[in-house]
Write a protein that holds these residues in place. Sequence first.
Motif, PDB file in Angstrom:
ATOM      1  N   ARG A 123       0.830  -1.202   0.000  1.00  0.00           N
ATOM      2  CA  ARG A 123       0.000   0.000   0.000  1.00  0.00           C
ATOM      3  C   ARG A 123       0.867   1.256   0.000  1.00  0.00           C
ATOM      4  O   ARG A 123       0.634   2.179  -0.781  1.00  0.00           O
ATOM      5  N   GLU A 124       1.881   1.280   0.865  1.00  0.00           N
ATOM      6  CA  GLU A 124       2.731   2.468   0.933  1.00  0.00           C
ATOM      7  C   GLU A 124       3.514   2.657  -0.359  1.00  0.00           C
ATOM      8  O   GLU A 124       3.732   3.794  -0.802  1.00  0.00           O
ATOM      9  N   GLY A 125       3.918   1.560  -0.976  1.00  0.00           N
ATOM     10  CA  GLY A 125       4.600   1.674  -2.263  1.00  0.00           C
ATOM     11  C   GLY A 125       3.719   2.303  -3.324  1.00  0.00           C
ATOM     12  O   GLY A 125       4.177   3.139  -4.113  1.00  0.00           O
ATOM     13  N   LEU A 126       2.450   1.930  -3.337  1.00  0.00           N
ATOM     14  CA  LEU A 126       1.521   2.488  -4.323  1.00  0.00           C
ATOM     15  C   LEU A 126       1.149   3.925  -3.992  1.00  0.00           C
ATOM     16  O   LEU A 126       0.903   4.740  -4.892  1.00  0.00           O
ATOM     17  N   GLN A 127       1.103   4.268  -2.715  1.00  0.00           N
ATOM     18  CA  GLN A 127       0.874   5.671  -2.342  1.00  0.00           C
ATOM     19  C   GLN A 127       1.995   6.553  -2.898  1.00  0.00           C
ATOM     20  O   GLN A 127       1.745   7.619  -3.463  1.00  0.00           O
ATOM     21  N   ALA A 128       3.238   6.078  -2.733  1.00  0.00           N
ATOM     22  CA  ALA A 128       4.380   6.816  -3.280  1.00  0.00           C
ATOM     23  C   ALA A 128       4.282   6.908  -4.803  1.00  0.00           C
ATOM     24  O   ALA A 128       4.631   7.929  -5.409  1.00  0.00           O
ATOM     25  N   GLU A 129       3.771   5.830  -5.421  1.00  0.00           N
ATOM     26  CA  GLU A 129       3.616   5.807  -6.879  1.00  0.00           C
ATOM     27  C   GLU A 129       2.615   6.867  -7.327  1.00  0.00           C
ATOM     28  O   GLU A 129       2.835   7.586  -8.320  1.00  0.00           O
ATOM     29  N   VAL A 130       1.505   6.987  -6.611  1.00  0.00           N
ATOM     30  CA  VAL A 130       0.492   7.998  -6.953  1.00  0.00           C
ATOM     31  C   VAL A 130       1.081   9.401  -6.850  1.00  0.00           C
ATOM     32  O   VAL A 130       0.849  10.264  -7.714  1.00  0.00           O
ATOM     33  N   LEU A 131       1.865   9.654  -5.797  1.00  0.00           N
ATOM     34  CA  LEU A 131       2.486  10.969  -5.640  1.00  0.00           C
ATOM     35  C   LEU A 131       3.468  11.249  -6.776  1.00  0.00           C
ATOM     36  O   LEU A 131       3.529  12.372  -7.301  1.00  0.00           O
ATOM     37  N   ARG A 132       4.233  10.226  -7.165  1.00  0.00           N
ATOM     38  CA  ARG A 132       5.182  10.410  -8.269  1.00  0.00           C
ATOM     39  C   ARG A 132       4.455  10.698  -9.581  1.00  0.00           C
ATOM     40  O   ARG A 132       4.823  11.611 -10.332  1.00  0.00           O
ATOM     41  N   ILE A 133       3.372   9.945  -9.836  1.00  0.00           N
ATOM     42  CA  ILE A 133       2.599  10.141 -11.064  1.00  0.00           C
ATOM     43  C   ILE A 133       1.953  11.526 -11.071  1.00  0.00           C
ATOM     44  O   ILE A 133       1.924  12.215 -12.089  1.00  0.00           O
ATOM     45  N   HIS A 134       1.453  11.957  -9.907  1.00  0.00           N
ATOM     46  CA  HIS A 134       0.861  13.286  -9.833  1.00  0.00           C
ATOM     47  C   HIS A 134       1.903  14.361 -10.124  1.00  0.00           C
ATOM     48  O   HIS A 134       1.625  15.353 -10.814  1.00  0.00           O
ATOM     49  N   GLN A 135       3.109  14.166  -9.612  1.00  0.00           N
ATOM     50  CA  GLN A 135       4.171  15.138  -9.849  1.00  0.00           C
ATOM     51  C   GLN A 135       4.518  15.208 -11.335  1.00  0.00           C
ATOM     52  O   GLN A 135       4.802  16.286 -11.874  1.00  0.00           O
ATOM     53  N   GLU A 136       4.444  14.055 -12.028  1.00  0.00           N
ATOM     54  CA  GLU A 136       4.786  14.007 -13.448  1.00  0.00           C
ATOM     55  C   GLU A 136       3.651  14.488 -14.344  1.00  0.00           C
ATOM     56  O   GLU A 136       3.901  15.052 -15.408  1.00  0.00           O
ATOM     57  N   THR A 137       2.402  14.246 -13.947  1.00  0.00           N
ATOM     58  CA  THR A 137       1.265  14.540 -14.830  1.00  0.00           C
ATOM     59  C   THR A 137       0.426  15.737 -14.382  1.00  0.00           C
ATOM     60  O   THR A 137      -0.246  16.357 -15.198  1.00  0.00           O
ATOM     61  N   GLY A 138       0.434  16.046 -13.085  1.00  0.00           N
ATOM     62  CA  GLY A 138      -0.374  17.144 -12.577  1.00  0.00           C
ATOM     63  C   GLY A 138      -1.863  16.887 -12.582  1.00  0.00           C
ATOM     64  O   GLY A 138      -2.664  17.824 -12.461  1.00  0.00           O
ATOM     65  N   LYS A 139      -2.284  15.625 -12.722  1.00  0.00           N
ATOM     66  CA  LYS A 139      -3.706  15.301 -12.802  1.00  0.00           C
ATOM     67  C   LYS A 139      -4.473  15.754 -11.547  1.00  0.00           C
ATOM     68  O   LYS A 139      -3.960  15.701 -10.430  1.00  0.00           O
ATOM     69  N   THR A 140      -5.705  16.161 -11.750  1.00  0.00           N
ATOM     70  CA  THR A 140      -6.636  16.342 -10.640  1.00  0.00           C
ATOM     71  C   THR A 140      -7.020  14.959 -10.151  1.00  0.00           C
ATOM     72  O   THR A 140      -7.445  14.106 -10.942  1.00  0.00           O
ATOM     73  N   ILE A 141      -6.872  14.708  -8.845  1.00  0.00           N
ATOM     74  CA  ILE A 141      -7.142  13.381  -8.283  1.00  0.00           C
ATOM     75  C   ILE A 141      -8.124  13.523  -7.127  1.00  0.00           C
ATOM     76  O   ILE A 141      -7.925  14.353  -6.227  1.00  0.00           O
ATOM     77  N   ILE A 142      -9.179  12.722  -7.150  1.00  0.00           N
ATOM     78  CA  ILE A 142     -10.154  12.672  -6.062  1.00  0.00           C
ATOM     79  C   ILE A 142     -10.248  11.218  -5.631  1.00  0.00           C
ATOM     80  O   ILE A 142     -10.571  10.350  -6.450  1.00  0.00           O
ATOM     81  N   PHE A 143      -9.954  10.937  -4.361  1.00  0.00           N
ATOM     82  CA  PHE A 143      -9.955   9.542  -3.936  1.00  0.00           C
ATOM     83  C   PHE A 143     -10.680   9.371  -2.603  1.00  0.00           C
ATOM     84  O   PHE A 143     -10.704  10.266  -1.758  1.00  0.00           O
ATOM     85  N   VAL A 144     -11.287   8.202  -2.478  1.00  0.00           N
ATOM     86  CA  VAL A 144     -11.984   7.804  -1.255  1.00  0.00           C
ATOM     87  C   VAL A 144     -11.060   6.910  -0.448  1.00  0.00           C
ATOM     88  O   VAL A 144     -10.417   6.008  -1.001  1.00  0.00           O
ATOM     89  N   THR A 145     -10.991   7.149   0.866  1.00  0.00           N
ATOM     90  CA  THR A 145     -10.190   6.289   1.728  1.00  0.00           C
ATOM     91  C   THR A 145     -10.740   6.323   3.148  1.00  0.00           C
ATOM     92  O   THR A 145     -11.301   7.338   3.579  1.00  0.00           O
TER      93      THR A 145
END
Length: 274
Positions: A178-200
């Motif tokens: 889970r933590e690895g994928l959280q880091a992945e989402v942050l990296r992808i956001h930094q590269e793409t700048g996508k608007t992200i809305i997530f439920v947790t």
Amino acid sequence: MAANLAGVSIENVSKTFTVRTGRQSEEVHVLDRVSLHIEPGEIIALTGLSGCGKTTLLRILLGLERADSGRVLVDGVEVDGCGEDRSMVFQNAQLFPWRTALENVEFGLEARGVPKEARRRTALEKLELVGLGHAADRRPAQLSGGMQQRVGLARALSVDPAVLLMDEPFGALDAQTREGLQAEVLRIHQETGKTIIFVTHDLDEAVLLADRVVLMAPGPGRIDKIFPIELPRPRADLVAVRGLEEFSAQRYEIWHRLMTGAPAQAAAAASATR
């Protein structure tokens, strides 16, 4: 940074479901006049007690559900069903077992009539983006749960959505994955700048990833309080971020409100309907 970015406006959205049990039916008021504006490129976490309408709101944003009243706008255009400007990562990857990872990522592009060469190039690019270029030819049964979720994320990104929606995509995974994928989402956001809305339901995850955490309350579902997250970006080292006093303080503030504010309000709302 990607050019395909958009803000989202949720305006007085309400939703009621009719639940039938045998010959009986009951109206369940799931959302009540929810309003929220999300800036282009912002990461928003929706959290709260079960039954507060988080996933229903996400499904309305995607276009899988229709609001009874109010509206949702993406980049100023009202949502009327599913569209190419939004994409969803679900709680489980929902991959086709007979397709390879590459073919699963290609699916959305294939459905939109993208020529084979172009969609294969895009799918490979997105698999590389999530660190799975080496697993392009593997089928889902040959992938771990975390790798399957990465394929689901690559598939969602392959259609270049302006808004990426995620419904507890890492909830069923072990803590390390889970933590690895959280880091992945942050990296992808930094590269793409996508608007992200997530439920947790994971407050650590909400504070680690989001620019703002939106705490929802049930009975019916509504926004209880919005917490701006003041942690600096980029947050590549999640271990270091967890060690910050600001992280602990903001997580505690949300947890305290969740445990003392929302339940008390829900109880009061329930009492008022008796």
